[in-house]
Design a protein around this motif. Structure first.
Motif, PDB file in Angstrom:
ATOM      1  N   ALA A 164      -7.527  16.292   2.124  1.00 30.14           N
ATOM      2  CA  ALA A 164      -7.144  15.013   1.516  1.00 30.14           C
ATOM      3  C   ALA A 164      -5.722  14.997   0.990  1.00 30.14           C
ATOM      4  N   LEU A 165      -5.254  16.110   0.447  1.00 34.59           N
ATOM      5  CA  LEU A 165      -3.980  16.115  -0.276  1.00 34.59           C
ATOM      6  C   LEU A 165      -2.788  15.694   0.589  1.00 34.59           C
ATOM      7  N   PRO A 166      -2.625  16.223   1.812  1.00 34.70           N
ATOM      8  CA  PRO A 166      -1.480  15.771   2.610  1.00 34.70           C
ATOM      9  C   PRO A 166      -1.580  14.304   3.016  1.00 34.70           C
ATOM     10  N   TYR A 167      -2.802  13.805   3.236  1.00 32.50           N
ATOM     11  CA  TYR A 167      -2.972  12.391   3.569  1.00 32.50           C
ATOM     12  C   TYR A 167      -2.482  11.513   2.416  1.00 32.50           C
ATOM     13  N   VAL A 168      -2.849  11.897   1.195  1.00 30.13           N
ATOM     14  CA  VAL A 168      -2.413  11.141   0.015  1.00 30.13           C
ATOM     15  C   VAL A 168      -0.897  11.228  -0.144  1.00 30.13           C
ATOM     16  N   ALA A 169      -0.341  12.421   0.106  1.00 28.57           N
ATOM     17  CA  ALA A 169       1.105  12.594  -0.018  1.00 28.57           C
ATOM     18  C   ALA A 169       1.858  11.730   0.982  1.00 28.57           C
ATOM     19  N   ALA A 178      15.716  12.144   6.842  1.00 31.08           N
ATOM     20  CA  ALA A 178      15.316  13.552   6.896  1.00 31.08           C
ATOM     21  C   ALA A 178      13.914  13.763   6.334  1.00 31.08           C
ATOM     22  N   SER A 179      13.618  13.140   5.196  1.00 29.71           N
ATOM     23  CA  SER A 179      12.288  13.319   4.605  1.00 29.71           C
ATOM     24  C   SER A 179      11.212  12.677   5.468  1.00 29.71           C
ATOM     25  N   LEU A 180      11.536  11.549   6.126  1.00 30.60           N
ATOM     26  CA  LEU A 180      10.568  10.924   7.034  1.00 30.60           C
ATOM     27  C   LEU A 180      10.202  11.852   8.176  1.00 30.60           C
ATOM     28  N   ALA A 181      11.178  12.618   8.672  1.00 30.55           N
ATOM     29  CA  ALA A 181      10.886  13.570   9.744  1.00 30.55           C
ATOM     30  C   ALA A 181       9.860  14.601   9.279  1.00 30.55           C
ATOM     31  N   PHE A 182      10.005  15.073   8.054  1.00 35.37           N
ATOM     32  CA  PHE A 182       9.037  16.051   7.535  1.00 35.37           C
ATOM     33  C   PHE A 182       7.686  15.393   7.237  1.00 35.37           C
ATOM     34  N   PHE A 183       7.705  14.121   6.822  1.00 38.10           N
ATOM     35  CA  PHE A 183       6.424  13.415   6.644  1.00 38.10           C
ATOM     36  C   PHE A 183       5.711  13.245   7.991  1.00 38.10           C
ATOM     37  N   TRP A 184       6.482  13.033   9.067  1.00 40.35           N
ATOM     38  CA  TRP A 184       5.871  12.961  10.402  1.00 40.35           C
ATOM     39  C   TRP A 184       5.213  14.292  10.762  1.00 40.35           C
ATOM     40  N   LEU A 185       5.898  15.393  10.468  1.00 38.13           N
ATOM     41  CA  LEU A 185       5.315  16.719  10.706  1.00 38.13           C
ATOM     42  C   LEU A 185       4.016  16.872   9.935  1.00 38.13           C
ATOM     43  N   MET A 186       4.021  16.457   8.680  1.00 43.13           N
ATOM     44  CA  MET A 186       2.819  16.544   7.854  1.00 43.13           C
ATOM     45  C   MET A 186       1.708  15.650   8.393  1.00 43.13           C
ATOM     46  N   ALA A 187       2.061  14.454   8.865  1.00 46.01           N
ATOM     47  CA  ALA A 187       1.053  13.514   9.348  1.00 46.01           C
ATOM     48  C   ALA A 187       0.327  14.074  10.571  1.00 46.01           C
ATOM     49  N   PHE A 188       1.072  14.566  11.550  1.00 46.79           N
ATOM     50  CA  PHE A 188       0.439  15.132  12.744  1.00 46.79           C
ATOM     51  C   PHE A 188      -0.344  16.396  12.404  1.00 46.79           C
ATOM     52  N   SER A 189       0.196  17.214  11.521  1.00 52.74           N
ATOM     53  CA  SER A 189      -0.511  18.435  11.117  1.00 52.74           C
ATOM     54  C   SER A 189      -1.794  18.103  10.372  1.00 52.74           C
ATOM     55  N   SER A 190      -1.721  17.106   9.487  1.00 49.18           N
ATOM     56  CA  SER A 190      -2.890  16.719   8.705  1.00 49.18           C
ATOM     57  C   SER A 190      -3.976  16.110   9.585  1.00 49.18           C
ATOM     58  N   ALA A 191      -3.586  15.251  10.544  1.00 44.79           N
ATOM     59  CA  ALA A 191      -4.568  14.654  11.444  1.00 44.79           C
ATOM     60  C   ALA A 191      -5.261  15.725  12.287  1.00 44.79           C
ATOM     61  N   THR A 192      -4.497  16.712  12.754  1.00 49.62           N
ATOM     62  CA  THR A 192      -5.082  17.812  13.523  1.00 49.62           C
ATOM     63  C   THR A 192      -5.965  18.678  12.636  1.00 49.62           C
ATOM     64  N   TYR A 214     -12.749  15.683  -1.945  1.00 47.54           N
ATOM     65  CA  TYR A 214     -11.770  14.793  -1.305  1.00 47.54           C
ATOM     66  C   TYR A 214     -11.255  13.783  -2.341  1.00 47.54           C
ATOM     67  N   ARG A 215     -12.191  13.258  -3.150  1.00 48.46           N
ATOM     68  CA  ARG A 215     -11.797  12.309  -4.201  1.00 48.46           C
ATOM     69  C   ARG A 215     -10.949  12.988  -5.269  1.00 48.46           C
ATOM     70  N   ILE A 216     -11.300  14.221  -5.615  1.00 52.87           N
ATOM     71  CA  ILE A 216     -10.526  14.948  -6.624  1.00 52.87           C
ATOM     72  C   ILE A 216      -9.089  15.144  -6.148  1.00 52.87           C
ATOM     73  N   ALA A 217      -8.930  15.444  -4.850  1.00 53.94           N
ATOM     74  CA  ALA A 217      -7.585  15.592  -4.290  1.00 53.94           C
ATOM     75  C   ALA A 217      -6.823  14.271  -4.342  1.00 53.94           C
ATOM     76  N   THR A 218      -7.544  13.165  -4.147  1.00 57.32           N
ATOM     77  CA  THR A 218      -6.916  11.846  -4.237  1.00 57.32           C
ATOM     78  C   THR A 218      -6.396  11.600  -5.647  1.00 57.32           C
TER      79      THR A 218
END
Length: 436
Positions: free
Chosen positions: A27-32, A108-122, A151-155
């Motif tokens: 949950a944590l990367p999704y929230v981030a 630059a930060s959006l590029a790293f958020f994209w990395l996190m998004a694909f990693s989190s979905a996988t 999951y809620r606690i991470a949110t």
């Protein structure tokens, strides 16, 4: 023989030792990516149009993850994927922290958020599959509440504690970019520690094996056949419209609500500090959301989804009126704001239950798991597309008119809900199956 049997003996880990941390990490990367990023960019003076447009694109990995989910097992084990994706998420968080103080921080930060998004979905794909491999059907049912709780606690940790940390640092240092950079460094360190813990403690199921590459062609055929069968189900078009438009008001609101809370009264907002927004949205709001979801689940378990559909439709739409009220009257106490946000989030949590259960209802059949994954892709798409224009729309019409438009969109929610045909017994059957 005795030595051989000892070598082949599988040591089982206590599920309490890894399920809470695994779903906290899910949950944590999704929230981030989806929530904390919006607040950070707002505090760094990025326009509402750009924030809503570009952060909404970050939903894309969750929209298209069914396309690559069948191939996860062809490369490595699910445990390997879990650990590698957590490592990439930690690296992405550190990358965001590093780029915030730079002159081109947004790109630059959006590029790293994209990395996190694909990693989190996988990671979602691998973690859910790992959960089913390691636990028996009885244990899966037994620990499903633990999954959702953590999951809620991470949110709460992401939307509440993390933003409150950034708010405290802003107050203490008076340096907004520095404060958010430190916040993401702290989050990156915590997440990498979580990855290290999973490296040593996450079980190694015997059934967690890599598939043969020869099955790749068959997997592609199976995927397309599954999607065709999904579209051939009764009321397929109605189901897709429902999944795309039931949450239309919320999809618009979620991108703008924090902007409204933090903008000054002279700009039409409430003028809350970062710390106050973290407390209001991340703790009080999440508490209302959680209670609404729990009560919604109990209601459907007793009366069935069809019986509770319309109360849930009104629950997810009418509480949006609190934003109309808050934007119309300029002066509000922080206590009143919290009460209104609790009401709105409670209504959303109660009404969202109908959405989640309908996806389960529509997914029933031979390919339930695959069809549910397709449903979640439509769910992510339903949040992505409206969110892309939400910031631009708000900047064009102002907060009050924007919230009135959100209320008008509630008519779309009512319309798509009126088209549904649901088995009156569905809901009670879900409860009975869970008890078995």
């Amino acid at each position: 023989m005795k030595v051989a049997s000892m070598k082949n003996k599988v040591v089982r880990r206590n599920p309490w030792g890894w399920i809470p941390s695994l779903y906290f990490a899910e949950a944590l990367p999704y929230v981030a990516v989806m929530s904390v990023s919006c607040m950070m960019y707002k505090r760094l003076d990025v326009s509402h149009t750009d924030i809503a447009l570009y952060t909404s694109w970050l939903y894309l990995p969750w929209v298209i993850k069914p396309l690559w989910s069948p191939f996860i097992d062809l490369i490595k084990t699910k445990r390997w994927w879990v650990l590698c994706m957590e490592l990439l998420v930690g690296a992405g968080l550190a990358g965001v922290a590093f780029t915030i103080p730079t002159s081109h921080f947004f790109q630059a930060s959006l590029a790293f958020f994209w990395l996190m998004a694909f990693s989190s979905a996988t990671h979602d794909i691998a973690a859910d599959g790992f959960y089913m491999l390691e636990l028996s059907p009885h244990e899966q049912a037994l620990y499903v509440g633990v999954r959702s709780t953590f999951y809620r606690i991470a949110t709460i940790a992401g939307q509440g504690l993390l933003i409150m940390l950034a708010g405290n640092l802003e107050t203490f240092t008076h340096r907004i970019p520095f404060s958010w950079s430190i916040t993401f460094y702290v989050l990156a360190g915590f997440f990498l520690a979580l990855t290290l813990y999973h490296f040593f403690y996450l079980p190694k199921p015997v059934s967690d094996k890599t598939r043969t590459a020869g099955s790749a062609v068959q997997l592609i055929k199976d995927f397309f056949n599954t999607f065709v069968e999904f579209c051939r189900k009764p009321q397929a078009l109605v189901a897709i419209l429902f999944m795309l438009f039931y949450r239309l008001p919320e999809a618009l609101l979620i991108k703008v609500s924090n902007f409204f809370l933090i903008d000054l009264p002279s700009e039409g907002g409430l003028g809350l500090s970062t710390l106050e927004v973290g407390l209001a949205q991340g703790t009080v709001g999440v508490l209302g959301l959680t209670l609404g979801g729990i009560i919604g689940g109990i209601a459907v378990a007793r009366g069935g989804l069809k019986r509770w559909l319309w109360p849930m439709v009104w629950s997810i739409t009418l509480p949006d009126l609190v934003y109309v009220y808050l934007s119309y009257y300029a002066e509000h106490s922080f206590l009143l704001v919290n009460i209104f946000l609790f009401i709105e989030q409670f209504g959303y949590g109660f009404g969202f239950t109908a959405y989640m259960l309908y996806m389960i209802y529509y997914s029933q059949g031979e390919h339930q798991t695959a069809h549910y994954a397709i449903c979640t892709a439509f769910m992510a798409l339903s949040m992505m597309l409206p969110g892309m224009i939400a910031g631009w729309l708000q900047e064009q019409v102002g907060y009050l008119n924007f919230f009135l438009i959100v209320m008008a969109c509630c008519l779309v929610t009512v319309l798509v809900a009126s088209l549904l045909r649901i088995d009156p017994e569905f809901g009670r059957k879900v409860e009975d199956q869970g008890d078995e």
